[in-house]
Design a protein around this motif. Structure first.
Motif, PDB file in Angstrom:
ATOM      1  N   THR A  43      55.919 144.773  79.227  1.00 57.78           N
ATOM      2  CA  THR A  43      56.297 144.791  80.638  1.00 57.78           C
ATOM      3  C   THR A  43      55.420 145.764  81.425  1.00 57.78           C
ATOM      4  O   THR A  43      54.963 145.445  82.527  1.00 57.78           O
ATOM      5  N   ILE A  44      55.165 146.935  80.868  1.00 65.09           N
ATOM      6  CA  ILE A  44      54.305 147.916  81.533  1.00 65.09           C
ATOM      7  C   ILE A  44      52.881 147.384  81.659  1.00 65.09           C
ATOM      8  O   ILE A  44      52.246 147.513  82.715  1.00 65.09           O
ATOM      9  N   LEU A  45      52.376 146.748  80.598  1.00 59.76           N
ATOM     10  CA  LEU A  45      51.018 146.200  80.652  1.00 59.76           C
ATOM     11  C   LEU A  45      50.901 145.080  81.683  1.00 59.76           C
ATOM     12  O   LEU A  45      49.907 144.998  82.410  1.00 59.76           O
ATOM     13  N   VAL A  46      51.922 144.231  81.758  1.00 62.04           N
ATOM     14  CA  VAL A  46      51.914 143.169  82.770  1.00 62.04           C
ATOM     15  C   VAL A  46      51.985 143.783  84.166  1.00 62.04           C
ATOM     16  O   VAL A  46      51.298 143.328  85.087  1.00 62.04           O
ATOM     17  N   ALA A  47      52.786 144.829  84.339  1.00 64.49           N
ATOM     18  CA  ALA A  47      52.887 145.498  85.636  1.00 64.49           C
ATOM     19  C   ALA A  47      51.535 146.075  86.055  1.00 64.49           C
ATOM     20  O   ALA A  47      51.110 145.897  87.212  1.00 64.49           O
ATOM     21  N   ILE A  48      50.858 146.729  85.141  1.00 62.91           N
ATOM     22  CA  ILE A  48      49.542 147.291  85.453  1.00 62.91           C
ATOM     23  C   ILE A  48      48.561 146.170  85.781  1.00 62.91           C
ATOM     24  O   ILE A  48      47.767 146.272  86.732  1.00 62.91           O
ATOM     25  N   GLY A  49      48.619 145.080  85.006  1.00 62.50           N
ATOM     26  CA  GLY A  49      47.760 143.932  85.280  1.00 62.50           C
ATOM     27  C   GLY A  49      48.012 143.340  86.651  1.00 62.50           C
ATOM     28  O   GLY A  49      47.069 142.986  87.372  1.00 62.50           O
ATOM     29  N   LEU A  50      49.283 143.234  87.047  1.00 60.42           N
ATOM     30  CA  LEU A  50      49.607 142.705  88.374  1.00 60.42           C
ATOM     31  C   LEU A  50      49.104 143.625  89.478  1.00 60.42           C
ATOM     32  O   LEU A  50      48.583 143.157  90.498  1.00 60.42           O
ATOM     33  N   LEU A  51      49.256 144.930  89.292  1.00 56.56           N
ATOM     34  CA  LEU A  51      48.762 145.875  90.293  1.00 56.56           C
ATOM     35  C   LEU A  51      47.243 145.782  90.438  1.00 56.56           C
ATOM     36  O   LEU A  51      46.729 145.732  91.560  1.00 56.56           O
ATOM     37  N   LEU A  52      46.548 145.743  89.307  1.00 62.60           N
ATOM     38  CA  LEU A  52      45.091 145.640  89.357  1.00 62.60           C
ATOM     39  C   LEU A  52      44.646 144.315  89.981  1.00 62.60           C
ATOM     40  O   LEU A  52      43.690 144.285  90.760  1.00 62.60           O
ATOM     41  N   ARG A  53      45.354 143.253  89.656  1.00 65.73           N
ATOM     42  CA  ARG A  53      45.020 141.944  90.242  1.00 65.73           C
ATOM     43  C   ARG A  53      45.246 141.959  91.748  1.00 65.73           C
ATOM     44  O   ARG A  53      44.439 141.432  92.520  1.00 65.73           O
ATOM     45  N   GLY A  54      46.344 142.570  92.204  1.00 64.04           N
ATOM     46  CA  GLY A  54      46.618 142.652  93.637  1.00 64.04           C
ATOM     47  C   GLY A  54      45.552 143.443  94.372  1.00 64.04           C
ATOM     48  O   GLY A  54      45.091 143.044  95.446  1.00 64.04           O
ATOM     49  N   ILE A  55      45.134 144.563  93.790  1.00 63.41           N
ATOM     50  CA  ILE A  55      44.067 145.358  94.403  1.00 63.41           C
ATOM     51  C   ILE A  55      42.763 144.565  94.437  1.00 63.41           C
ATOM     52  O   ILE A  55      42.047 144.576  95.443  1.00 63.41           O
ATOM     53  N   TYR A  56      42.464 143.861  93.358  1.00 66.92           N
ATOM     54  CA  TYR A  56      41.255 143.040  93.305  1.00 66.92           C
ATOM     55  C   TYR A  56      41.302 141.933  94.357  1.00 66.92           C
ATOM     56  O   TYR A  56      40.299 141.647  95.012  1.00 66.92           O
ATOM     57  N   GLU A  57      42.468 141.314  94.543  1.00 63.84           N
ATOM     58  CA  GLU A  57      42.589 140.259  95.549  1.00 63.84           C
ATOM     59  C   GLU A  57      42.392 140.812  96.958  1.00 63.84           C
ATOM     60  O   GLU A  57      41.801 140.147  97.812  1.00 63.84           O
ATOM     61  N   LEU A  58      42.890 142.026  97.213  1.00 62.35           N
ATOM     62  CA  LEU A  58      42.642 142.655  98.512  1.00 62.35           C
ATOM     63  C   LEU A  58      41.150 142.902  98.714  1.00 62.35           C
ATOM     64  O   LEU A  58      40.608 142.668  99.796  1.00 62.35           O
TER      65      LEU A  58
END
Length: 179
Positions: A43-58
């Motif tokens: 869950t923590i790894l998926v959360a970090i992945g989602l945060l990084l993906r969101g920043i990358y999309e921005l």
């Protein structure tokens, strides 16, 4: 030409593969013994992945706007959703674990439905034996997916077992590769 193959130099021992293999085997065994901690870590790894993906999309949105002059609003929406989900998963582990388990169950179900839809295509190339195998396998996969949807704990355990099994098998391959 034959001399080139016979004069091959011996491969040096791969300490990196050995250490990585042992580490993966140990992690796989530990995750079998502590499925709750493994799901929590996932869950923590998926959360970090989602945060990084969101920043990358921005970042991509800004690049698209600067490069093409196109305002990609859909990237902004996706980035915001990814960042919000990442934050929620990071701070509410039980919710994140539950969502991941249901995503896994739906993924299994959609994959089974996709397999059913391709049976007629495979039957053209592989014959009746393969078609019967695909039908039986697809029905079994749909039944398991429905069970997983209604038994999320079973789905969570299956997910952890798959991760653990993958870590152990990959570790064994790395140890073998080192020799």
């Amino acid at each position: 030409m034959i001399e080139l193959f016979s004069a091959r130099q011996p491969k040096p021992f791969g300490w990196g593969n050995l250490i990585l293999g042992i580490l993966l085997i140990v992690l796989g065994c530990l995750s079998f013994n502590r499925p709750d901690k493994t799901l929590h870590l996932l869950t923590i790894l998926v959360a970090i992945g989602l945060l990084l993906r969101g920043i990358y999309e921005l970042w991509c949105r800004v690049g698209i706007k600067d490069l093409l002059g196109f305002n990609a609003g859909w990237l902004l929406i996706m980035a915001i959703v990814d960042i919000i989900l990442g934050i929620v998963f990071l701070f509410f582990h039980n919710f994140g674990s539950t969502v991941i388990v249901y995503i896994f169950a739906f993924w299994f179900l959609f994959d089974a439905i996709a397999d059913v839809s391709t049976i007629s295509l495979f039957s053209r190339f592989h014959g009746p034996a393969w078609t019967i195998f695909m039908v039986i396998f697809s029905i079994l996969q749909i039944v398991i997916a429905v069970i997983m949807l209604f038994q999320p704990m079973l789905s969570a355990i299956m997910l952890v077992w798959l991760i653990s099994f993958y870590l152990i098998v990959t570790g064994i391959f790395k140890v073998v590769q080192s020799f």
